[in-house]
Design a protein around this motif. Structure first.
Motif, mmCIF file in Angstrom:
data_model
loop_
_atom_site.group_PDB
_atom_site.id
_atom_site.type_symbol
_atom_site.label_atom_id
_atom_site.label_comp_id
_atom_site.label_asym_id
_atom_site.label_seq_id
_atom_site.Cartn_x
_atom_site.Cartn_y
_atom_site.Cartn_z
ATOM 1 N N HIS A 55 57.721 23.455 5.801
ATOM 2 C CA HIS A 55 56.335 23.755 6.123
ATOM 3 C C HIS A 55 55.858 22.752 7.159
ATOM 4 O O HIS A 55 56.072 21.551 7.023
ATOM 5 N N LEU A 56 55.188 23.254 8.187
ATOM 6 C CA LEU A 56 54.657 22.425 9.254
ATOM 7 C C LEU A 56 53.174 22.745 9.395
ATOM 8 O O LEU A 56 52.805 23.899 9.629
ATOM 9 N N PHE A 57 52.324 21.741 9.211
ATOM 10 C CA PHE A 57 50.880 21.909 9.319
ATOM 11 C C PHE A 57 50.389 21.145 10.537
ATOM 12 O O PHE A 57 50.780 20.004 10.759
ATOM 13 N N PHE A 58 49.530 21.765 11.314
ATOM 14 C CA PHE A 58 48.924 21.137 12.488
ATOM 15 C C PHE A 58 47.425 21.372 12.407
ATOM 16 O O PHE A 58 46.991 22.492 12.168
ATOM 17 N N ALA A 59 46.644 20.314 12.572
ATOM 18 C CA ALA A 59 45.194 20.445 12.434
ATOM 19 C C ALA A 59 44.474 19.702 13.542
ATOM 20 O O ALA A 59 44.892 18.628 13.965
ATOM 21 N N ILE A 60 43.428 20.311 14.046
ATOM 22 C CA ILE A 60 42.528 19.680 15.016
ATOM 23 C C ILE A 60 41.138 19.781 14.424
ATOM 24 O O ILE A 60 40.644 20.887 14.263
ATOM 25 N N PRO A 61 40.486 18.760 14.047
ATOM 26 C CA PRO A 61 40.859 17.344 13.979
ATOM 27 C C PRO A 61 41.781 17.068 12.810
ATOM 28 O O PRO A 61 42.003 17.936 11.961
ATOM 29 N N ALA A 62 42.302 15.856 12.756
ATOM 30 C CA ALA A 62 43.303 15.488 11.755
ATOM 31 C C ALA A 62 42.770 15.577 10.329
ATOM 32 O O ALA A 62 43.540 15.710 9.391
ATOM 33 N N SER A 63 41.468 15.517 10.136
ATOM 34 C CA SER A 63 40.905 15.601 8.784
ATOM 35 C C SER A 63 41.172 16.965 8.156
ATOM 36 O O SER A 63 41.061 17.122 6.936
ATOM 37 N N GLY A 64 41.546 17.951 8.945
ATOM 38 C CA GLY A 64 41.890 19.269 8.421
ATOM 39 C C GLY A 64 43.111 19.229 7.524
ATOM 40 O O GLY A 64 43.271 20.078 6.652
ATOM 41 N N LEU A 65 43.989 18.247 7.709
ATOM 42 C CA LEU A 65 45.151 18.118 6.836
ATOM 43 C C LEU A 65 44.718 17.754 5.423
ATOM 44 O O LEU A 65 45.284 18.235 4.455
ATOM 45 N N ASP A 66 43.721 16.903 5.304
ATOM 46 C CA ASP A 66 43.209 16.533 3.985
ATOM 47 C C ASP A 66 42.554 17.722 3.315
ATOM 48 O O ASP A 66 42.686 17.926 2.121
ATOM 49 N N GLN A 67 41.857 18.524 4.085
ATOM 50 C CA GLN A 67 41.171 19.698 3.559
ATOM 51 C C GLN A 67 42.189 20.693 3.007
ATOM 52 O O GLN A 67 41.990 21.284 1.967
ATOM 53 N N GLU A 68 43.305 20.864 3.688
ATOM 54 C CA GLU A 68 44.332 21.796 3.256
ATOM 55 C C GLU A 68 44.960 21.333 1.942
ATOM 56 O O GLU A 68 45.231 22.126 1.056
#
Length: 81
Positions: A55-68
């Motif tokens: 699984h590869l997650f990419f988020a703009i901004p980086a805080s989207g990774l925490d949300q996921e």
């Protein structure tokens, strides 16, 4: 004209600096790799015993990774009756 060039250069410099990664982390137990900058973030979760895909997650901004991660945790918790 010189002020416009100065402002444009400062904005371009700030954009470049904010795109440079500042955090690299790897979880030795799970093999998860996370890279973050001010503008973007990437997380790679390797193949697991229950999952046969990476699984590869990419988020703009980086805080989207925490949300996921929060959404996954909520989805895994059993519903209260």
């Amino acid at each position: 004209m010189k002020i416009g060039k100065f402002i444009g250069g400062a904005v371009l410099g700030a954009l470049i600096v904010s795109a440079i990664p500042y955090k690299f982390s790897k979880d030795e137990e799970t093999g998860t790799v996370e890279i973050r900058s001010l503008l973007w973030g990437m997380k790679k979760i390797p193949k697991g015993a229950a999952d046969d895909k990476e699984h590869l997650f990419f988020a703009i901004p980086a805080s989207g990774l925490d949300q996921e991660e929060a959404e996954e945790t909520v989805a895994e918790e059993p519903a209260l009756e």
